[in-house]
Motif scaffolding. Sequence first.
Motif, PDB file in Angstrom:
ATOM      1  N   LEU A  80     -36.309 -52.002  -4.251  1.00 26.85           N
ATOM      2  CA  LEU A  80     -36.751 -53.054  -5.030  1.00 26.85           C
ATOM      3  C   LEU A  80     -36.251 -52.769  -6.635  1.00 26.85           C
ATOM      4  O   LEU A  80     -35.634 -53.794  -6.993  1.00 26.85           O
ATOM      5  CB  LEU A  80     -38.369 -53.138  -5.104  1.00 26.85           C
ATOM      6  N   PRO A  81     -36.543 -51.696  -7.262  1.00 27.15           N
ATOM      7  CA  PRO A  81     -36.011 -51.544  -8.573  1.00 27.15           C
ATOM      8  C   PRO A  81     -34.542 -51.810  -8.721  1.00 27.15           C
ATOM      9  O   PRO A  81     -34.074 -52.391  -9.795  1.00 27.15           O
ATOM     10  CB  PRO A  81     -36.288 -50.299  -8.913  1.00 27.15           C
ATOM     11  N   HIS A  82     -33.790 -51.455  -7.836  1.00 27.30           N
ATOM     12  CA  HIS A  82     -32.281 -51.449  -7.876  1.00 27.30           C
ATOM     13  C   HIS A  82     -31.690 -53.093  -7.590  1.00 27.30           C
ATOM     14  O   HIS A  82     -30.797 -53.694  -8.108  1.00 27.30           O
ATOM     15  CB  HIS A  82     -31.433 -50.651  -7.052  1.00 27.30           C
ATOM     16  N   LEU A  83     -32.464 -53.699  -6.975  1.00 24.88           N
ATOM     17  CA  LEU A  83     -32.265 -55.226  -6.791  1.00 24.88           C
ATOM     18  C   LEU A  83     -32.345 -56.006  -8.052  1.00 24.88           C
ATOM     19  O   LEU A  83     -31.937 -57.294  -8.215  1.00 24.88           O
ATOM     20  CB  LEU A  83     -33.084 -55.814  -5.402  1.00 24.88           C
ATOM     21  N   LYS A  84     -33.175 -55.449  -8.872  1.00 21.35           N
ATOM     22  CA  LYS A  84     -33.525 -56.261 -10.276  1.00 21.35           C
ATOM     23  C   LYS A  84     -32.064 -56.157 -10.891  1.00 21.35           C
ATOM     24  O   LYS A  84     -32.144 -56.690 -12.197  1.00 21.35           O
ATOM     25  CB  LYS A  84     -34.469 -55.778 -10.801  1.00 21.35           C
ATOM     26  N   ASP A  85     -31.014 -55.387 -10.664  1.00 22.65           N
ATOM     27  CA  ASP A  85     -29.839 -55.290 -11.278  1.00 22.65           C
ATOM     28  C   ASP A  85     -29.023 -56.443 -11.097  1.00 22.65           C
ATOM     29  O   ASP A  85     -28.175 -56.658 -11.850  1.00 22.65           O
ATOM     30  CB  ASP A  85     -29.296 -53.921 -11.177  1.00 22.65           C
ATOM     31  N   LEU A  86     -29.291 -57.245  -9.899  1.00 18.55           N
ATOM     32  CA  LEU A  86     -28.414 -58.444  -9.685  1.00 18.55           C
ATOM     33  C   LEU A  86     -28.616 -59.426 -10.542  1.00 18.55           C
ATOM     34  O   LEU A  86     -29.725 -59.516 -11.145  1.00 18.55           O
ATOM     35  CB  LEU A  86     -28.717 -58.861  -8.192  1.00 18.55           C
ATOM     36  N   ASN A  87     -27.646 -60.294 -10.881  1.00 17.30           N
ATOM     37  CA  ASN A  87     -27.940 -61.383 -11.962  1.00 17.30           C
ATOM     38  C   ASN A  87     -28.479 -62.521 -11.061  1.00 17.30           C
ATOM     39  O   ASN A  87     -28.350 -62.588  -9.878  1.00 17.30           O
ATOM     40  CB  ASN A  87     -26.809 -61.600 -12.421  1.00 17.30           C
ATOM     41  N   ALA A  88     -28.724 -63.686 -11.620  1.00 19.63           N
ATOM     42  CA  ALA A  88     -29.421 -64.891 -10.977  1.00 19.63           C
ATOM     43  C   ALA A  88     -28.436 -65.427  -9.978  1.00 19.63           C
ATOM     44  O   ALA A  88     -28.767 -65.689  -8.845  1.00 19.63           O
ATOM     45  CB  ALA A  88     -29.812 -65.988 -12.029  1.00 19.63           C
ATOM     46  N   GLN A  89     -27.059 -65.530 -10.416  1.00 13.90           N
ATOM     47  CA  GLN A  89     -26.292 -66.286  -9.433  1.00 13.90           C
ATOM     48  C   GLN A  89     -25.828 -65.460  -8.453  1.00 13.90           C
ATOM     49  O   GLN A  89     -25.703 -66.066  -7.276  1.00 13.90           O
ATOM     50  CB  GLN A  89     -24.887 -66.417 -10.312  1.00 13.90           C
ATOM     51  N   GLN A  90     -25.839 -63.972  -8.343  1.00 10.90           N
ATOM     52  CA  GLN A  90     -25.705 -63.292  -7.153  1.00 10.90           C
ATOM     53  C   GLN A  90     -26.870 -63.364  -6.308  1.00 10.90           C
ATOM     54  O   GLN A  90     -26.601 -63.397  -5.080  1.00 10.90           O
ATOM     55  CB  GLN A  90     -25.542 -61.820  -7.633  1.00 10.90           C
ATOM     56  N   VAL A  91     -27.997 -63.455  -6.949  1.00 12.68           N
ATOM     57  CA  VAL A  91     -29.290 -63.729  -5.883  1.00 12.68           C
ATOM     58  C   VAL A  91     -29.296 -64.769  -5.276  1.00 12.68           C
ATOM     59  O   VAL A  91     -29.495 -64.914  -3.948  1.00 12.68           O
ATOM     60  CB  VAL A  91     -30.471 -63.431  -6.887  1.00 12.68           C
ATOM     61  N   ILE A  92     -28.839 -65.876  -6.303  1.00  4.75           N
ATOM     62  CA  ILE A  92     -28.763 -67.258  -5.353  1.00  4.75           C
ATOM     63  C   ILE A  92     -27.893 -67.423  -4.030  1.00  4.75           C
ATOM     64  O   ILE A  92     -28.075 -67.891  -3.097  1.00  4.75           O
ATOM     65  CB  ILE A  92     -28.552 -68.330  -6.606  1.00  4.75           C
ATOM     66  N   LEU A  93     -26.636 -66.612  -4.506  1.00  3.01           N
ATOM     67  CA  LEU A  93     -25.849 -66.933  -3.403  1.00  3.01           C
ATOM     68  C   LEU A  93     -26.132 -65.919  -2.095  1.00  3.01           C
ATOM     69  O   LEU A  93     -26.114 -66.536  -0.976  1.00  3.01           O
ATOM     70  CB  LEU A  93     -24.351 -66.142  -4.003  1.00  3.01           C
ATOM     71  N   PHE A  94     -26.674 -64.862  -2.327  1.00  2.84           N
ATOM     72  CA  PHE A  94     -27.037 -63.990  -1.185  1.00  2.84           C
ATOM     73  C   PHE A  94     -28.223 -64.768  -0.601  1.00  2.84           C
ATOM     74  O   PHE A  94     -28.434 -64.727   0.750  1.00  2.84           O
ATOM     75  CB  PHE A  94     -27.525 -62.517  -1.861  1.00  2.84           C
ATOM     76  N   LEU A  95     -29.335 -65.410  -1.114  1.00  3.30           N
ATOM     77  CA  LEU A  95     -30.242 -66.086  -0.756  1.00  3.30           C
ATOM     78  C   LEU A  95     -29.575 -67.234   0.141  1.00  3.30           C
ATOM     79  O   LEU A  95     -30.261 -67.705   1.344  1.00  3.30           O
ATOM     80  CB  LEU A  95     -31.439 -66.781  -1.719  1.00  3.30           C
ATOM     81  N   GLN A  96     -28.730 -68.003  -0.205  1.00  3.13           N
ATOM     82  CA  GLN A  96     -28.130 -69.109   0.512  1.00  3.13           C
ATOM     83  C   GLN A  96     -27.439 -68.381   1.679  1.00  3.13           C
ATOM     84  O   GLN A  96     -27.535 -69.216   2.782  1.00  3.13           O
ATOM     85  CB  GLN A  96     -26.969 -69.782  -0.502  1.00  3.13           C
ATOM     86  N   TYR A  97     -26.881 -67.336   1.625  1.00  2.00           N
ATOM     87  CA  TYR A  97     -26.330 -66.706   2.711  1.00  2.00           C
ATOM     88  C   TYR A  97     -27.509 -66.293   4.008  1.00  2.00           C
ATOM     89  O   TYR A  97     -27.175 -66.641   5.008  1.00  2.00           O
ATOM     90  CB  TYR A  97     -25.263 -65.529   2.584  1.00  2.00           C
ATOM     91  N   LEU A  98     -28.542 -65.937   3.364  1.00  2.00           N
ATOM     92  CA  LEU A  98     -29.503 -65.289   4.335  1.00  2.00           C
ATOM     93  C   LEU A  98     -29.933 -66.673   4.897  1.00  2.00           C
ATOM     94  O   LEU A  98     -30.484 -66.521   6.123  1.00  2.00           O
ATOM     95  CB  LEU A  98     -30.359 -64.594   3.409  1.00  2.00           C
ATOM     96  N   HIS A  99     -30.225 -67.758   4.217  1.00  2.00           N
ATOM     97  CA  HIS A  99     -30.726 -68.956   4.724  1.00  2.00           C
ATOM     98  C   HIS A  99     -29.813 -69.588   5.930  1.00  2.00           C
ATOM     99  O   HIS A  99     -30.232 -70.078   6.915  1.00  2.00           O
ATOM    100  CB  HIS A  99     -30.950 -69.758   3.483  1.00  2.00           C
ATOM    101  N   PHE A 100     -28.601 -69.387   5.514  1.00  2.00           N
ATOM    102  CA  PHE A 100     -27.605 -70.007   6.389  1.00  2.00           C
ATOM    103  C   PHE A 100     -27.736 -69.136   7.759  1.00  2.00           C
ATOM    104  O   PHE A 100     -27.763 -69.605   8.618  1.00  2.00           O
ATOM    105  CB  PHE A 100     -26.136 -69.625   5.974  1.00  2.00           C
ATOM    106  N   VAL A 101     -27.592 -67.755   7.660  1.00  2.41           N
ATOM    107  CA  VAL A 101     -27.795 -67.013   9.071  1.00  2.41           C
ATOM    108  C   VAL A 101     -29.127 -66.993   9.537  1.00  2.41           C
ATOM    109  O   VAL A 101     -29.144 -67.403  10.880  1.00  2.41           O
ATOM    110  CB  VAL A 101     -27.650 -65.721   8.554  1.00  2.41           C
ATOM    111  N   TYR A 102     -30.331 -67.370   8.869  1.00  2.00           N
ATOM    112  CA  TYR A 102     -31.592 -67.699   9.695  1.00  2.00           C
ATOM    113  C   TYR A 102     -31.491 -69.185  10.244  1.00  2.00           C
ATOM    114  O   TYR A 102     -31.719 -69.049  11.516  1.00  2.00           O
ATOM    115  CB  TYR A 102     -32.584 -67.629   8.572  1.00  2.00           C
TER     116      TYR A 102
END
Length: 680
Positions: free
Chosen positions: A564-586
């Motif tokens: 969890l602490p290391h995930l906070k190093d991601l910026n907002a755009q990286q998090v949004i893109l990754f969440l979009q991908y996770l949503h797509f796969v789900y």
Amino acid sequence: MATLNEGFTLCGLVQTPSASDSAIQGIELDGDSDHAVVTDSTRSVTLYKVSDQKPLGSWTVKQGQLLTCPAVFNFQTKEYVVVSDNKVIRVWKDEDLNLDKVFKATVSADVWRVHSAPGGEPVVLFQRGAVRLLDSLLSAPQQPIEDILSEEEVIRWSTNMVAEKQHFVLFTTEQKGEHFLYVQRLNPNTLQKYRLEREDSGAPPLSFSASLRDKHINLLYLYRNGCVYQSVVAVRGPVGLEGVQALPRSLRLRLPAGEGELGAASAVALDEAHVAVVGMPHPSARTGKDFLCIWNTNFQTLQAGKEVVGRIHGQVWCYLGKLFVPHGKALSVIPYECQKSSLASALGKLRHAGIAGNSGVSPLVSLTGPVEEVQREVEALVSRGEAQDLQLSVGWLARHLVARSQAETAFYTPGALAQLVQTQCLCHSVCPDLLLLALEHKDYFLCQLCLQLFPDIPEVVTCACLKTFISVPDGDVEMVSLEPDSVSLMEGLVAAGARGGQQNGFSPPLFEEDSCDAHHQPKPPQHQDKKNPTLQLEVCPVGLHKAVLLNEVLQTPYSDNLLLPHLKDLNAQQVILFLQYLHFVYLKYSQDVYTQTPGLRSPTVTQIIDWVCLLLDAHFTVLVMAPDAKGLLSNLQSFVKSQVKLFSELGKIEGSLQELHKMKPSKDISQYSIEVIELF
């Protein structure tokens, strides 16, 4: 180099009702090197002839009495000594048959252990830290015994040894999370107390072992995180020092602990360069199996490994080239061999096996040759090497190739490193810079192999891979060759949506009328057919090969608290893109049209959900404030509500389904029939 030979069962184990009980209390040798004195966890002492697994004698205390420390052999009088019920010392010979009729003496304080070693008289260590020679104690059993330990300080481990005609008793204690080492010298009597360095986690050591080498006592201790430390105490200790002294330590090994921390595990030093560890996962194993392994502390490499079946008790004894390991319902004896630890001997064995051709050839694999030469030699090593030989050399070779690549910017051997990883004789802890080097060189195929085959990747490295993969332009990855099965998985996943299909039990959540409040309902994109809407995320938000790499990250083992602490190093755009991908796969996993091909490595629905939760936990405030994330969060909310509705509907028919299960089939059913079942 080291080998574990074929083992055998010495005896069965007494099954104890409590999972915390030890399998046996101890194993000692008597005057015959082929004899072992085994004290079980309750009432019996048995003398075995090890070579033919034959019991030579057995002694048991009466029902209601308990043996409270292991039996030992008095090398001076040729007698056996044991303690029952903490205070009763019993002494007997081979010819004695009944422990109730042998010599007994009741002492005035509780005994922790009796220790005996060749060349010295047995000593008695009391639970409060006092030490007495056995003969002097038996001459006056009720003599007062002083308290050495502080309040709430308890002994955790002890041993003894004789060096330079000096008798030593060593024991470790624990008090309020602090750990101490006591060194008691006899004749003349001196006592020194040392404080062990504390682990950041505060966890206590799992095991201790001590050995004598070069006029120094070497204390080896293993922690739950897989770290093996060594502390050294001089045989001729300092004179005049009072109080508690700090005991420096050095890290000898960092073992892969698998998923989480080690449970019941123990380490024992075999010689100056080899350590045996029982109760740890094999670096190349992905299951919950436990192994007995021998590691080389000079080269940090796994030398030999053998799976041990059944419950591990975190115990191992080493005597005269044999390891005694209780596991499951048996006590196994496993002979081992350790040869002089040197790189030359390891390479010499490989050349002797025919891997390098003949003795006139230069070393097995050059670290100095050009990339093409190194690649050819590594290929020859991997193709003709036996599994045991590869374990000896792969770790050392990988570390040196990585070190050379870091020192020489023009040198990098992607093919050779990939072949070494594919031997499955490597893990992250053996070559910790390999994966980071692959990221630096944008060697995404090697990154994929490491993520697939390394079970011990730290969370900070996992997050570094995620950050790199999510940031790399799709075009830079699409031309890279990746593992074919993982690419086929994503091709099938993307193609499933293109063929259309019904969602599993629910319509697409973005367009369900009651899946979200009306004023939060996102409007469908203008180009969609409102009569037969399809999800905007039918198109994968990332390129095919980038998706393959992200899937490998999703399947990498991790700890929530550490990641969890290391995930906070991601910026907002990286998090949004990754969440979009996770949503797509789900969403793809929820479609009836997608059926996963058996045998293909792929992330599970649970892994996807866990990653979504982790990302939201790490970045929820930022996502709520980011305009680009509002639609995504709304979609996720709608999707969750749709899932809740689905499970609610399933719950309504649960009772009917249970009744169907209880119904007995009619006996009057012919080859073809129609049966009407009424559900109330």
